[in-house]
Design a protein around this motif. Structure first.
Motif, PDB file in Angstrom:
ATOM      1  N   PRO A   1       0.829  -1.216   0.000  1.00 51.73           N
ATOM      2  CA  PRO A   1       0.000   0.000   0.000  1.00 51.73           C
ATOM      3  C   PRO A   1       0.862   1.265   0.000  1.00 51.73           C
ATOM      4  CG  PRO A   1       0.025  -1.000   2.178  1.00 51.73           C
ATOM      5  CD  PRO A   1       0.732  -1.956   1.268  1.00 51.73           C
ATOM      6  N   VAL A   2       0.346   2.315  -0.623  1.00 49.63           N
ATOM      7  CA  VAL A   2       1.082   3.575  -0.667  1.00 49.63           C
ATOM      8  C   VAL A   2       0.968   4.274   0.681  1.00 49.63           C
ATOM      9  CG1 VAL A   2       0.732   3.828  -3.149  1.00 49.63           C
ATOM     10  CG2 VAL A   2      -0.922   4.820  -1.552  1.00 49.63           C
ATOM     11  N   ALA A   3       1.916   5.181   0.941  1.00 54.72           N
ATOM     12  CA  ALA A   3       1.924   5.980   2.171  1.00 54.72           C
ATOM     13  C   ALA A   3       1.872   5.109   3.413  1.00 54.72           C
ATOM     14  CB  ALA A   3       0.765   6.976   2.166  1.00 54.72           C
ATOM     15  N   SER A   4       2.587   3.991   3.383  1.00 54.95           N
ATOM     16  CA  SER A   4       2.647   3.109   4.537  1.00 54.95           C
ATOM     17  C   SER A   4       4.100   2.912   4.941  1.00 54.95           C
ATOM     18  CB  SER A   4       1.988   1.759   4.217  1.00 54.95           C
ATOM     19  OG  SER A   4       1.923   0.948   5.371  1.00 54.95           O
ATOM     20  N   SER A   5       4.324   2.152   6.014  1.00 51.76           N
ATOM     21  CA  SER A   5       5.681   1.953   6.507  1.00 51.76           C
ATOM     22  C   SER A   5       5.733   0.705   7.359  1.00 51.76           C
ATOM     23  CB  SER A   5       6.124   3.175   7.333  1.00 51.76           C
ATOM     24  OG  SER A   5       5.278   3.343   8.455  1.00 51.76           O
ATOM     25  N   TYR A  47      22.161   5.208   5.445  1.00 47.13           N
ATOM     26  CA  TYR A  47      21.782   6.570   5.805  1.00 47.13           C
ATOM     27  C   TYR A  47      22.455   7.548   4.842  1.00 47.13           C
ATOM     28  CZ  TYR A  47      20.101   4.279   9.990  1.00 47.13           C
ATOM     29  OH  TYR A  47      19.436   3.442  10.845  1.00 47.13           O
ATOM     30  N   VAL A  48      21.624   8.266   4.092  1.00 46.70           N
ATOM     31  CA  VAL A  48      22.095   9.179   3.046  1.00 46.70           C
ATOM     32  C   VAL A  48      21.670  10.595   3.414  1.00 46.70           C
ATOM     33  CG1 VAL A  48      21.968   9.768   0.595  1.00 46.70           C
ATOM     34  CG2 VAL A  48      21.957   7.363   1.304  1.00 46.70           C
ATOM     35  N   LEU A  49      22.623  11.505   3.404  1.00 48.64           N
ATOM     36  CA  LEU A  49      22.375  12.899   3.780  1.00 48.64           C
ATOM     37  C   LEU A  49      22.523  13.796   2.561  1.00 48.64           C
ATOM     38  CD1 LEU A  49      21.949  15.089   5.988  1.00 48.64           C
ATOM     39  CD2 LEU A  49      24.449  15.107   6.274  1.00 48.64           C
ATOM     40  N   ILE A  50      21.504  14.615   2.325  1.00 49.43           N
ATOM     41  CA  ILE A  50      21.540  15.622   1.263  1.00 49.43           C
ATOM     42  C   ILE A  50      21.585  16.989   1.936  1.00 49.43           C
ATOM     43  CG2 ILE A  50      20.414  16.569  -0.782  1.00 49.43           C
ATOM     44  CD1 ILE A  50      21.246  13.724  -1.137  1.00 49.43           C
ATOM     45  N   THR A  51      22.646  17.723   1.737  1.00 47.84           N
ATOM     46  CA  THR A  51      22.752  19.066   2.315  1.00 47.84           C
ATOM     47  C   THR A  51      22.333  20.145   1.333  1.00 47.84           C
ATOM     48  OG1 THR A  51      25.083  19.230   1.659  1.00 47.84           O
ATOM     49  CG2 THR A  51      24.613  18.334   3.840  1.00 47.84           C
ATOM     50  N   SER A  52      22.195  19.785   0.063  1.00 47.76           N
ATOM     51  CA  SER A  52      21.802  20.778  -0.941  1.00 47.76           C
ATOM     52  C   SER A  52      21.371  20.062  -2.209  1.00 47.76           C
ATOM     53  CB  SER A  52      22.970  21.725  -1.246  1.00 47.76           C
ATOM     54  OG  SER A  52      22.707  22.523  -2.379  1.00 47.76           O
ATOM     55  N   TYR A  53      20.345  20.616  -2.862  1.00 47.11           N
ATOM     56  CA  TYR A  53      19.960  20.131  -4.190  1.00 47.11           C
ATOM     57  C   TYR A  53      20.443  21.064  -5.292  1.00 47.11           C
ATOM     58  CZ  TYR A  53      17.133  16.064  -3.002  1.00 47.11           C
ATOM     59  OH  TYR A  53      16.729  14.816  -2.602  1.00 47.11           O
ATOM     60  N   GLU A  54      20.897  22.264  -4.916  1.00 47.12           N
ATOM     61  CA  GLU A  54      21.481  23.188  -5.891  1.00 47.12           C
ATOM     62  C   GLU A  54      22.657  23.909  -5.251  1.00 47.12           C
ATOM     63  OE1 GLU A  54      20.686  27.252  -8.428  1.00 47.12           O
ATOM     64  OE2 GLU A  54      19.326  26.665  -6.825  1.00 47.12           O
ATOM     65  N   GLU A 168      18.286  16.983   4.441  1.00 48.05           N
ATOM     66  CA  GLU A 168      17.420  15.805   4.506  1.00 48.05           C
ATOM     67  C   GLU A 168      18.261  14.551   4.728  1.00 48.05           C
ATOM     68  OE1 GLU A 168      13.875  14.385   4.957  1.00 48.05           O
ATOM     69  OE2 GLU A 168      13.724  16.104   3.600  1.00 48.05           O
ATOM     70  N   LEU A 169      17.815  13.734   5.697  1.00 46.57           N
ATOM     71  CA  LEU A 169      18.419  12.432   5.940  1.00 46.57           C
ATOM     72  C   LEU A 169      17.463  11.361   5.438  1.00 46.57           C
ATOM     73  CD1 LEU A 169      20.809  10.844   7.284  1.00 46.57           C
ATOM     74  CD2 LEU A 169      19.344  10.683   9.314  1.00 46.57           C
ATOM     75  N   TYR A 170      17.908  10.576   4.475  1.00 46.09           N
ATOM     76  CA  TYR A 170      17.087   9.515   3.902  1.00 46.09           C
ATOM     77  C   TYR A 170      17.539   8.153   4.424  1.00 46.09           C
ATOM     78  CZ  TYR A 170      15.747  13.029   0.374  1.00 46.09           C
ATOM     79  OH  TYR A 170      15.293  14.164  -0.252  1.00 46.09           O
ATOM     80  N   GLY A 171      16.580   7.228   4.486  1.00 46.11           N
ATOM     81  CA  GLY A 171      16.906   5.840   4.803  1.00 46.11           C
ATOM     82  C   GLY A 171      16.724   4.986   3.561  1.00 46.11           C
ATOM     83  N   LEU A 189      11.660   8.731   3.765  1.00 40.78           N
ATOM     84  CA  LEU A 189      11.876  10.155   4.014  1.00 40.78           C
ATOM     85  C   LEU A 189      12.143  10.432   5.491  1.00 40.78           C
ATOM     86  CD1 LEU A 189       9.098  11.728   1.752  1.00 40.78           C
ATOM     87  CD2 LEU A 189      11.521  11.461   1.260  1.00 40.78           C
ATOM     88  N   SER A 190      11.600   9.611   6.367  1.00 43.38           N
ATOM     89  CA  SER A 190      11.814   9.780   7.813  1.00 43.38           C
ATOM     90  C   SER A 190      12.273   8.452   8.391  1.00 43.38           C
ATOM     91  CB  SER A 190      10.526  10.255   8.497  1.00 43.38           C
ATOM     92  OG  SER A 190      10.099  11.481   7.976  1.00 43.38           O
ATOM     93  N   PRO A 191      13.543   8.100   8.200  1.00 42.54           N
ATOM     94  CA  PRO A 191      14.024   6.805   8.705  1.00 42.54           C
ATOM     95  C   PRO A 191      13.936   6.751  10.224  1.00 42.54           C
ATOM     96  CG  PRO A 191      15.860   8.193   8.052  1.00 42.54           C
ATOM     97  CD  PRO A 191      14.624   8.893   7.596  1.00 42.54           C
ATOM     98  N   SER A 192      13.586   5.587  10.727  1.00 42.06           N
ATOM     99  CA  SER A 192      13.448   5.425  12.167  1.00 42.06           C
ATOM    100  C   SER A 192      14.798   5.600  12.854  1.00 42.06           C
ATOM    101  CB  SER A 192      12.888   4.034  12.488  1.00 42.06           C
ATOM    102  OG  SER A 192      12.915   3.800  13.875  1.00 42.06           O
ATOM    103  N   LEU A 193      14.792   6.421  13.896  1.00 38.02           N
ATOM    104  CA  LEU A 193      15.979   6.616  14.711  1.00 38.02           C
ATOM    105  C   LEU A 193      15.768   6.076  16.122  1.00 38.02           C
ATOM    106  CD1 LEU A 193      16.991  10.204  13.538  1.00 38.02           C
ATOM    107  CD2 LEU A 193      17.982   8.023  12.813  1.00 38.02           C
ATOM    108  N   ALA A 194      14.743   5.225  16.256  1.00 36.85           N
ATOM    109  CA  ALA A 194      14.492   4.575  17.539  1.00 36.85           C
ATOM    110  C   ALA A 194      15.625   3.593  17.838  1.00 36.85           C
ATOM    111  CB  ALA A 194      13.152   3.854  17.513  1.00 36.85           C
ATOM    112  N   CYS A 195      15.941   3.438  19.110  1.00 35.03           N
ATOM    113  CA  CYS A 195      17.053   2.581  19.532  1.00 35.03           C
ATOM    114  C   CYS A 195      16.529   1.487  20.445  1.00 35.03           C
ATOM    115  CB  CYS A 195      18.132   3.406  20.234  1.00 35.03           C
ATOM    116  SG  CYS A 195      18.847   4.701  19.195  1.00 35.03           S
ATOM    117  N   ASP A 196      16.165   0.352  19.847  1.00 32.00           N
ATOM    118  CA  ASP A 196      15.640  -0.775  20.610  1.00 32.00           C
ATOM    119  C   ASP A 196      16.727  -1.736  21.061  1.00 32.00           C
ATOM    120  OD1 ASP A 196      13.125   0.272  20.214  1.00 32.00           O
ATOM    121  OD2 ASP A 196      12.739  -0.923  18.422  1.00 32.00           O
TER     122      ASP A 196
END
Length: 441
Positions: A1-5, A47-54, A168-171, A189-196
């Motif tokens: 399904p779309v918009a799920s996780s 974990y991929v970090l984008i600091t700028s698109y231009e 932006e930090l991508y997972g 777009l919002s990777p989990s940063l929970a620490c289990d």
């Protein structure tokens, strides 16, 4: 399904007729030959970090997580509904009775969650080409972001008034098949940063710490803030009046007060710097001919790279610029300016020489030979074991202490050399004491 996780709503089908046509869903081809470790399927969270698109700036963190299924893999159709076998999502497999956790953060190759570096070290011991694997992973990440570069960069231009306002930090979830080819499963777009688990805390805390350092956040300890005393509350009118009557300190005032106040470079400052560089006649890394905005971007990118910590810049580099620059759709001068200033020896080469088009299906075929040399250097960083934040702090303190001790010894030796009263016997005794101190260290 779309918009799920978190693996919710995912199911497998063996026939296209089983796909409902009245639902808003995403259909993906199943990779039936996944690479297995001890007969278990796994994927890798990067974990991929984008600091700028231009201009487009892409960083990949040196460490990630390998997440394993809890049931051994079997291609038989009868197991098609077993999510614990086919899905590698942690949110799914933690509910399994067979899930194995590890309470020691220094043990990274045990249980259903490994570090990426431990996975790479294991594959290397098994004779796999981890350098080729990681070069293909970097290739996959760059291609995925290039495919979305135009709409995101356009939106940033419209809605973000200042370049430094966002990052932006991508997972990235990547599956590796038995041929050691990586496949992109999804980008979060919002990777989990929970620490289990302790391993989660070790890796994700380092990711967050290095990310904030790279983008330029200054750490403030609230306990060390000195409370402001002797200030009376002001109403809105008096506050506005005070704000209007305040004047910045002049250079003369700051000099007489004994404290020089630093401020950001203005346009006139930048112009004077450019004039100085013209007189110096610098080549290669010169900033001749750059606008004020371009100078700010170039300075920021260089400073980010110096603060990168565990992040690896995978675009632009001298090789990836040559390979991918022709596919940038958001046509601005910033990308080209950055490339010409960072690696002028390669920026002039045409990217079209590194690609070929298949006339039958229109697909673009990219050679990874150019990437291979760079990935050989990067893989050494990807394979090394990550130090915890506490260990990194202890290491920095130790290096700072050694540096301070070395400066003190150098100053002491300088004083002895300049003193005519020092005898050879005294120097020999002091030298012997220093050697003894070094042995104790």
């Amino acid at each position: 399904p779309v918009a799920s996780s978190r693996g919710r709503g995912i199911y497998l089908v063996s026939n296209p007729n089983q796909i409902p046509l009245d639902e808003n869903i995403l259909v993906s081809r199943y990779i039936s030959n996944p690479l297995l470790i001890d007969d278990f399927k796994f994927d890798v969270r990067l974990y991929v970090l984008i600091t700028s698109y231009e201009p487009l700036i892409i960083y990949l963190y040196e460490e990630g997580l390998a997440r394993f299924a809890t049931v051994k893999y079997d291609r038989a159709t009868k197991n098609i509904k077993n999510q614990f076998m086919h899905l590698t999502n942690y949110s799914v497999n933690k509910k399994s009775n067979d899930y194995v956790s590890c309470d020691d953060p220094e043990v990274e190759d045990y249980g259903n969650k490994w570090s990426m570096s431990a996975m790479l070290r294991y594959l290397k011991q098994e004779g796999k080409d981890t350098t080729l694997l990681m070069s293909q992973v970097e290739d996959l990440i760059i291609k995925a972001l290039l495919s979305a570069e135009l709409p995101i960069a356009t939106a940033c231009k419209m809605f973000v008034p200042h370049r430094n306002n966002c990052f932006e930090l991508y997972g990235f979830d990547v599956l590796i098949d038995s041929n050691l080819k990586p496949w992109l499963l999804e980008v979060n777009l919002s990777p989990s940063l929970a620490c289990d688990a302790p391993l989660d805390l070790k890796i994700k805390a380092s990711v967050i710490s290095d990310m904030f350092t790279l983008v330029g956040f200054v750490c403030q300890d609230p306990l060390q803030r000195q409370p402001r005393t002797g200030r009376l509350p002001l109403d809105a009118g008096s506050r506005y009046q005070t704000h209007r009557t305040q004047r910045p300190f002049s250079a003369q005032h700051s000099t007489t007060s004994g404290k020089l106040r630093q401020r950001p470079l203005s346009a006139s400052d930048v112009d004077s710097n450019v004039a100085k560089e013209k007189q110096a006649g610098k080549q290669g890394g010169s900033t001749l001919g750059l606008t004020t905005d371009e100078l700010k971007v170039l300075r920021r990118i260089k400073e980010e790279h110096e603060r990168r910590g565990g992040f690896v810049r995978i675009f632009p580099t001298a090789d990836t610029w040559e390979l991918y620059s022709g596919y940038l759709e958001y046509k601005t001068s910033m990308n080209y300016m950055l490339a010409t200033r960072l690696f002028p020896e390669k920026s002039g080469k045409a990217a079209v020489t590194s690609r070929s088009r298949n006339g039958l299906n229109g697909h673009v075929v990219l050679s990874v030979n150019v990437l291979h040399a760079e990935a050989r250097q990067h893989v050494l960083q990807y394979e090394r074991k990550l130090l915890s934040l506490e260990a990194r702090k202890r290491r920095r303190r130790h290096l700072a202490a050694r540096s301070t001790l070395g400066k003190k010894r150098g100053a002491a030796k300088g004083r002895k050399a300049s003193s005519p009263e020092t005898t050879d016997t005294d120097e020999d005794e002091e030298s012997g004491e220093e050697e003894g101190e070094e042995e104790e260290e």
